[in-house]
Motif scaffolding. Structure first.
Motif, PDB file in Angstrom:
ATOM      1  N   VAL A  89      -7.140   1.700  -7.557  1.00  6.61           N
ATOM      2  CA  VAL A  89      -6.208   1.691  -6.433  1.00  6.61           C
ATOM      3  C   VAL A  89      -6.110   0.310  -5.787  1.00  6.61           C
ATOM      4  O   VAL A  89      -5.013  -0.165  -5.478  1.00  6.61           O
ATOM      5  N   LEU A  90      -7.231  -0.333  -5.558  1.00  8.14           N
ATOM      6  CA  LEU A  90      -7.254  -1.549  -4.751  1.00  8.14           C
ATOM      7  C   LEU A  90      -6.424  -2.714  -5.300  1.00  8.14           C
ATOM      8  O   LEU A  90      -5.672  -3.330  -4.534  1.00  8.14           O
ATOM      9  N   PRO A  91      -6.507  -3.060  -6.600  1.00  9.02           N
ATOM     10  CA  PRO A  91      -5.715  -4.213  -7.058  1.00  9.02           C
ATOM     11  C   PRO A  91      -4.210  -4.051  -6.837  1.00  9.02           C
ATOM     12  O   PRO A  91      -3.554  -4.968  -6.340  1.00  9.02           O
ATOM     13  N   PHE A  93      -2.760  -2.060  -4.707  1.00  7.57           N
ATOM     14  CA  PHE A  93      -2.555  -1.989  -3.264  1.00  7.57           C
ATOM     15  C   PHE A  93      -2.469  -3.392  -2.665  1.00  7.57           C
ATOM     16  O   PHE A  93      -1.533  -3.706  -1.929  1.00  7.57           O
ATOM     17  N   VAL A  94      -3.417  -4.249  -2.987  1.00  7.19           N
ATOM     18  CA  VAL A  94      -3.426  -5.618  -2.465  1.00  7.19           C
ATOM     19  C   VAL A  94      -2.199  -6.385  -2.967  1.00  7.19           C
ATOM     20  O   VAL A  94      -1.540  -7.092  -2.197  1.00  7.19           O
ATOM     21  N   ALA A  95      -1.865  -6.216  -4.237  1.00 10.47           N
ATOM     22  CA  ALA A  95      -0.687  -6.900  -4.784  1.00 10.47           C
ATOM     23  C   ALA A  95       0.581  -6.458  -4.056  1.00 10.47           C
ATOM     24  O   ALA A  95       1.443  -7.286  -3.745  1.00 10.47           O
ATOM     25  N   SER A  96       0.690  -5.170  -3.775  1.00 11.46           N
ATOM     26  CA  SER A  96       1.868  -4.668  -3.053  1.00 11.46           C
ATOM     27  C   SER A  96       1.940  -5.255  -1.651  1.00 11.46           C
ATOM     28  O   SER A  96       3.011  -5.653  -1.185  1.00 11.46           O
ATOM     29  N   MET A  97       0.806  -5.309  -0.971  1.00 10.17           N
ATOM     30  CA  MET A  97       0.794  -5.869   0.389  1.00 10.17           C
ATOM     31  C   MET A  97       1.181  -7.351   0.376  1.00 10.17           C
ATOM     32  O   MET A  97       1.862  -7.814   1.291  1.00 10.17           O
ATOM     33  N   ARG A  98       0.755  -8.052  -0.649  1.00  6.65           N
ATOM     34  CA  ARG A  98       1.088  -9.484  -0.734  1.00  6.65           C
ATOM     35  C   ARG A  98       2.580  -9.705  -0.933  1.00  6.65           C
ATOM     36  O   ARG A  98       3.104 -10.760  -0.620  1.00  6.65           O
ATOM     37  N   MET A  99       3.267  -8.678  -1.434  1.00  5.44           N
ATOM     38  CA  MET A  99       4.714  -8.794  -1.646  1.00  5.44           C
ATOM     39  C   MET A  99       5.512  -8.424  -0.402  1.00  5.44           C
ATOM     40  O   MET A  99       6.737  -8.385  -0.439  1.00  5.44           O
ATOM     41  N   MET A 100       4.831  -8.152   0.708  1.00  8.59           N
ATOM     42  CA  MET A 100       5.514  -7.764   1.951  1.00  8.59           C
ATOM     43  C   MET A 100       5.195  -8.752   3.077  1.00  8.59           C
ATOM     44  O   MET A 100       4.711  -8.361   4.139  1.00  8.59           O
ATOM     45  N   PRO A 101       5.467 -10.051   2.889  1.00 10.65           N
ATOM     46  CA  PRO A 101       5.044 -11.033   3.888  1.00 10.65           C
ATOM     47  C   PRO A 101       5.715 -10.875   5.259  1.00 10.65           C
ATOM     48  O   PRO A 101       5.166 -11.331   6.264  1.00 10.65           O
ATOM     49  N   LYS A 102       6.869 -10.223   5.343  1.00  3.80           N
ATOM     50  CA  LYS A 102       7.501 -10.019   6.652  1.00  3.80           C
ATOM     51  C   LYS A 102       6.778  -8.945   7.458  1.00  3.80           C
ATOM     52  O   LYS A 102       6.729  -9.014   8.672  1.00  3.80           O
ATOM     53  N   SER A 103       6.233  -7.944   6.796  1.00  8.06           N
ATOM     54  CA  SER A 103       5.555  -6.841   7.475  1.00  8.06           C
ATOM     55  C   SER A 103       4.050  -6.999   7.519  1.00  8.06           C
ATOM     56  O   SER A 103       3.401  -6.482   8.412  1.00  8.06           O
ATOM     57  N   VAL A 104       3.512  -7.677   6.509  1.00  4.22           N
ATOM     58  CA  VAL A 104       2.060  -7.771   6.372  1.00  4.22           C
ATOM     59  C   VAL A 104       1.666  -9.244   6.260  1.00  4.22           C
ATOM     60  O   VAL A 104       1.901  -9.886   5.244  1.00  4.22           O
ATOM     61  N   ARG A 105       1.065  -9.744   7.334  1.00  6.39           N
ATOM     62  CA  ARG A 105       0.611 -11.137   7.320  1.00  6.39           C
ATOM     63  C   ARG A 105      -0.603 -11.244   6.399  1.00  6.39           C
ATOM     64  O   ARG A 105      -1.442 -10.341   6.371  1.00  6.39           O
ATOM     65  N   GLY A 114     -10.259  -3.419   3.337  1.00  6.39           N
ATOM     66  CA  GLY A 114     -11.520  -2.857   3.816  1.00  6.39           C
ATOM     67  C   GLY A 114     -11.370  -1.414   4.245  1.00  6.39           C
ATOM     68  O   GLY A 114     -12.252  -0.582   3.985  1.00  6.39           O
ATOM     69  N   LEU A 115     -10.251  -1.078   4.904  1.00  5.45           N
ATOM     70  CA  LEU A 115      -9.992   0.311   5.286  1.00  5.45           C
ATOM     71  C   LEU A 115      -9.929   1.216   4.061  1.00  5.45           C
ATOM     72  O   LEU A 115     -10.480   2.320   4.057  1.00  5.45           O
ATOM     73  N   VAL A 116      -9.259   0.730   3.031  1.00  2.46           N
ATOM     74  CA  VAL A 116      -9.119   1.508   1.799  1.00  2.46           C
ATOM     75  C   VAL A 116     -10.477   1.674   1.117  1.00  2.46           C
ATOM     76  O   VAL A 116     -10.826   2.766   0.665  1.00  2.46           O
ATOM     77  N   VAL A 117     -11.256   0.610   1.057  1.00  4.20           N
ATOM     78  CA  VAL A 117     -12.588   0.688   0.450  1.00  4.20           C
ATOM     79  C   VAL A 117     -13.482   1.626   1.263  1.00  4.20           C
ATOM     80  O   VAL A 117     -14.194   2.466   0.707  1.00  4.20           O
ATOM     81  N   ALA A 118     -13.438   1.506   2.593  1.00  3.79           N
ATOM     82  CA  ALA A 118     -14.240   2.391   3.451  1.00  3.79           C
ATOM     83  C   ALA A 118     -13.888   3.845   3.153  1.00  3.79           C
ATOM     84  O   ALA A 118     -14.772   4.673   2.911  1.00  3.79           O
ATOM     85  N   ALA A 119     -12.603   4.159   3.165  1.00  4.12           N
ATOM     86  CA  ALA A 119     -12.171   5.534   2.905  1.00  4.12           C
ATOM     87  C   ALA A 119     -12.533   5.964   1.487  1.00  4.12           C
ATOM     88  O   ALA A 119     -12.954   7.105   1.270  1.00  4.12           O
TER      89      ALA A 119
END
Length: 179
Positions: A89-91, A93-105, A114-119
């Protein structure tokens, strides 16, 4: 030994409201809307503006509860196939977040990971995050995106666009019927 981040110690928050927000975002995503419909955005802004401080905290806790529930479902699904949920899941997930620079700094991506790993390891995401202080304004969109990305991952695995929200809605419905 129980962890201070054990989910049994975490407030569930307003899971219903959080699910409504996530379901709305998923529907917009599946309808191919790159931007939120102006009417939908107006309703969302109106809803958010109507929340008091305690209700905002409940919505945050509810979103973290969704993240925990989605990761729990994913963990069980991957373990049924002798796979590690974090590895699968994590790779993406991180790649998707990196593609959303307007919403996700970029600086909040490690916190969301970390939230995903914790859960994924059975800890409460909101209690894990609380160790590091109060939520920041720059974490609100990424928190929502985290829940949406996890729900969308579940929907892709099941080949059912409504599966993730339906499984949570059914769990909420059955828990409200318990005496």
């Amino acid at each position: 030994m129980s962890s201070p981040c054990d989910p049994q110690h975490a407030p569930a928050g307003d899971v219903g409201a959080a699910l409504m927000v996530i379901d709305s975002r998923l529907k917009a995503l599946y309808d191919g809307e790159a931007e939120t419909d102006p009417e939908q955005q107006r309703l969302s802004d109106q809803f958010t503006a109507s929340l008091g401080p305690n209700e905002v905290d409940d919505l945050l806790d509810g979103t973290c509860t969704l993240i925990y529930m989605f990761m729990r479902w994913l963990r069980m699904a991957y373990e049924d196939h002798d796979r590690d949920v974090i590895e699968y899941v994590l790779p993406g997930f991180v790649a998707s977040m990196r593609m959303m620079p307007k919403s996700v700094r970029p600086e909040v991506i490690p916190t969301m990971a970390g939230l995903v790993v914790a859960a994924g390891t059975g800890l409460s995401p909101n209690l894990w995050r609380k160790q590091y202080g109060d939520w920041t304004g720059s974490e609100m969109n990424p928190l929502e995106a985290t829940a949406v990305l996890l729900a969308e991952h579940i929907n892709r695995l099941t080949d059912d666009r409504d599966f993730a929200t339906r499984v949570i809605a059914e769990a909420l419905s059955s828990s409200s019927q318990d005496p």
